[in-house]
Design a protein around this motif. Structure first.
Motif, PDB file in Angstrom:
ATOM      1  N   ARG A 190      40.096  65.848  89.438  1.00  0.00           N
ATOM      2  CA  ARG A 190      40.253  66.970  88.833  1.00  0.00           C
ATOM      3  C   ARG A 190      40.268  68.474  89.568  1.00  0.00           C
ATOM      4  NH1 ARG A 190      34.732  67.785  86.409  1.00  0.00           N
ATOM      5  NH2 ARG A 190      34.618  68.729  88.611  1.00  0.00           N
ATOM      6  N   ASP A 191      39.332  68.158  90.413  1.00  0.00           N
ATOM      7  CA  ASP A 191      39.259  69.612  91.371  1.00  0.00           C
ATOM      8  C   ASP A 191      40.470  69.650  92.156  1.00  0.00           C
ATOM      9  OD1 ASP A 191      36.674  69.621  90.195  1.00  0.00           O
ATOM     10  OD2 ASP A 191      35.694  69.100  92.194  1.00  0.00           O
ATOM     11  N   ALA A 192      41.174  68.461  92.557  1.00  0.00           N
ATOM     12  CA  ALA A 192      42.176  68.434  93.323  1.00  0.00           C
ATOM     13  C   ALA A 192      43.494  69.198  92.581  1.00  0.00           C
ATOM     14  CB  ALA A 192      42.951  67.112  93.825  1.00  0.00           C
ATOM     15  N   ARG A 193      43.589  68.794  91.204  1.00  0.00           N
ATOM     16  CA  ARG A 193      44.530  69.128  90.232  1.00  0.00           C
ATOM     17  C   ARG A 193      44.357  70.888  89.949  1.00  0.00           C
ATOM     18  NH1 ARG A 193      43.432  64.446  87.452  1.00  0.00           N
ATOM     19  NH2 ARG A 193      42.182  65.759  85.784  1.00  0.00           N
ATOM     20  N   TRP A 194      42.979  71.187  89.672  1.00  0.00           N
ATOM     21  CA  TRP A 194      42.719  72.603  89.906  1.00  0.00           C
ATOM     22  C   TRP A 194      43.090  73.534  91.061  1.00  0.00           C
ATOM     23  CZ3 TRP A 194      37.107  72.442  87.075  1.00  0.00           C
ATOM     24  CH2 TRP A 194      37.306  71.994  85.861  1.00  0.00           C
ATOM     25  N   ALA A 195      42.819  72.850  92.202  1.00  0.00           N
ATOM     26  CA  ALA A 195      43.270  73.754  93.311  1.00  0.00           C
ATOM     27  C   ALA A 195      44.659  73.804  93.448  1.00  0.00           C
ATOM     28  CB  ALA A 195      42.709  72.874  94.540  1.00  0.00           C
ATOM     29  N   VAL A 196      45.512  72.917  93.151  1.00  0.00           N
ATOM     30  CA  VAL A 196      46.924  73.001  93.184  1.00  0.00           C
ATOM     31  C   VAL A 196      47.255  74.126  92.191  1.00  0.00           C
ATOM     32  CG1 VAL A 196      49.175  71.850  92.485  1.00  0.00           C
ATOM     33  CG2 VAL A 196      47.353  70.699  94.048  1.00  0.00           C
ATOM     34  N   ALA A 197      46.639  74.104  90.799  1.00  0.00           N
ATOM     35  CA  ALA A 197      47.270  74.930  89.776  1.00  0.00           C
ATOM     36  C   ALA A 197      46.773  76.185  90.019  1.00  0.00           C
ATOM     37  CB  ALA A 197      46.598  74.597  88.489  1.00  0.00           C
ATOM     38  N   ASP A 198      45.554  76.540  90.768  1.00  0.00           N
ATOM     39  CA  ASP A 198      45.156  77.854  91.212  1.00  0.00           C
ATOM     40  C   ASP A 198      45.824  78.544  92.254  1.00  0.00           C
ATOM     41  OD1 ASP A 198      43.228  79.703  91.022  1.00  0.00           O
ATOM     42  OD2 ASP A 198      42.468  79.473  92.934  1.00  0.00           O
ATOM     43  N   SER A 199      46.485  77.290  92.982  1.00  0.00           N
ATOM     44  CA  SER A 199      47.280  77.865  94.467  1.00  0.00           C
ATOM     45  C   SER A 199      48.745  78.286  93.700  1.00  0.00           C
ATOM     46  CB  SER A 199      47.328  76.788  95.330  1.00  0.00           C
ATOM     47  OG  SER A 199      48.586  76.984  96.210  1.00  0.00           O
ATOM     48  N   ASP A 200      49.327  77.618  92.674  1.00  0.00           N
ATOM     49  CA  ASP A 200      50.675  78.058  92.393  1.00  0.00           C
ATOM     50  C   ASP A 200      50.362  79.247  91.589  1.00  0.00           C
ATOM     51  OD1 ASP A 200      51.611  75.596  92.968  1.00  0.00           O
ATOM     52  OD2 ASP A 200      51.451  74.630  91.254  1.00  0.00           O
ATOM     53  N   ARG A 201      49.192  79.482  90.661  1.00  0.00           N
ATOM     54  CA  ARG A 201      48.934  80.503  90.140  1.00  0.00           C
ATOM     55  C   ARG A 201      49.001  82.026  91.136  1.00  0.00           C
ATOM     56  NH1 ARG A 201      44.934  83.919  89.530  1.00  0.00           N
ATOM     57  NH2 ARG A 201      43.473  82.476  90.251  1.00  0.00           N
ATOM     58  N   CYS A 202      48.520  81.746  92.123  1.00  0.00           N
ATOM     59  CA  CYS A 202      48.179  82.813  93.140  1.00  0.00           C
ATOM     60  C   CYS A 202      49.428  83.012  93.672  1.00  0.00           C
ATOM     61  CB  CYS A 202      47.107  82.574  94.234  1.00  0.00           C
ATOM     62  SG  CYS A 202      45.558  82.391  93.802  1.00  0.00           S
ATOM     63  N   GLU A 203      50.411  82.052  94.119  1.00  0.00           N
ATOM     64  CA  GLU A 203      51.714  82.290  94.601  1.00  0.00           C
ATOM     65  C   GLU A 203      52.522  82.910  93.567  1.00  0.00           C
ATOM     66  OE1 GLU A 203      54.272  82.102  97.599  1.00  0.00           O
ATOM     67  OE2 GLU A 203      52.258  81.269  97.830  1.00  0.00           O
ATOM     68  N   ARG A 204      52.457  82.785  92.160  1.00  0.00           N
ATOM     69  CA  ARG A 204      53.437  83.348  91.278  1.00  0.00           C
ATOM     70  C   ARG A 204      52.780  84.913  91.211  1.00  0.00           C
ATOM     71  NH1 ARG A 204      52.098  78.851  88.157  1.00  0.00           N
ATOM     72  NH2 ARG A 204      50.842  79.918  87.089  1.00  0.00           N
ATOM     73  N   GLU A 205      51.550  85.174  91.315  1.00  0.00           N
ATOM     74  CA  GLU A 205      50.967  86.584  91.101  1.00  0.00           C
ATOM     75  C   GLU A 205      51.641  87.378  92.535  1.00  0.00           C
ATOM     76  OE1 GLU A 205      46.781  86.349  90.794  1.00  0.00           O
ATOM     77  OE2 GLU A 205      47.273  85.579  88.793  1.00  0.00           O
ATOM     78  N   ARG A 206      51.609  86.626  93.571  1.00  0.00           N
ATOM     79  CA  ARG A 206      52.029  87.318  94.896  1.00  0.00           C
ATOM     80  C   ARG A 206      53.381  87.962  94.652  1.00  0.00           C
ATOM     81  NH1 ARG A 206      49.985  83.520  99.036  1.00  0.00           N
ATOM     82  NH2 ARG A 206      48.361  83.012  98.094  1.00  0.00           N
ATOM     83  N   SER A 207      54.302  86.771  94.038  1.00  0.00           N
ATOM     84  CA  SER A 207      55.762  87.223  93.805  1.00  0.00           C
ATOM     85  C   SER A 207      56.194  88.196  92.992  1.00  0.00           C
ATOM     86  CB  SER A 207      56.498  85.902  93.895  1.00  0.00           C
ATOM     87  OG  SER A 207      56.165  85.222  92.661  1.00  0.00           O
ATOM     88  N   GLU A 208      55.050  88.404  92.000  1.00  0.00           N
ATOM     89  CA  GLU A 208      55.698  89.210  90.942  1.00  0.00           C
ATOM     90  C   GLU A 208      55.584  90.841  91.431  1.00  0.00           C
ATOM     91  OE1 GLU A 208      53.014  88.544  87.929  1.00  0.00           O
ATOM     92  OE2 GLU A 208      53.664  86.866  87.242  1.00  0.00           O
TER      93      GLU A 208
END
Length: 59
Positions: A41-59
């Protein structure tokens, strides 16, 4: 607590009554299941959080 369990298991039982060591592997796997599920579960959350941060940086 472990000492009590051992005493309760060994006390008053017929001679020759032992824990089948062939069952130990399954017991350990079952006992560790919550930890493995939490790690997944924690690994999935880490990937989701990483994806979210990447999207925020690209906006």
């Amino acid at each position: 607590m472990t000492e009590r369990v051992v005493l309760a298991y060994s006390g008053g039982l017929d001679i020759g009554d032992t824990f089948g060591q062939s069952l130990a592997k399954g017991f350990v796997q079952l006992w560790g299941l919550p930890s493995r599920m939490a790690a997944a579960r924690d690994a999935r959350w880490a990937v989701a959080d990483s994806d979210r941060c990447e999207r925020e940086r690209s906006e």
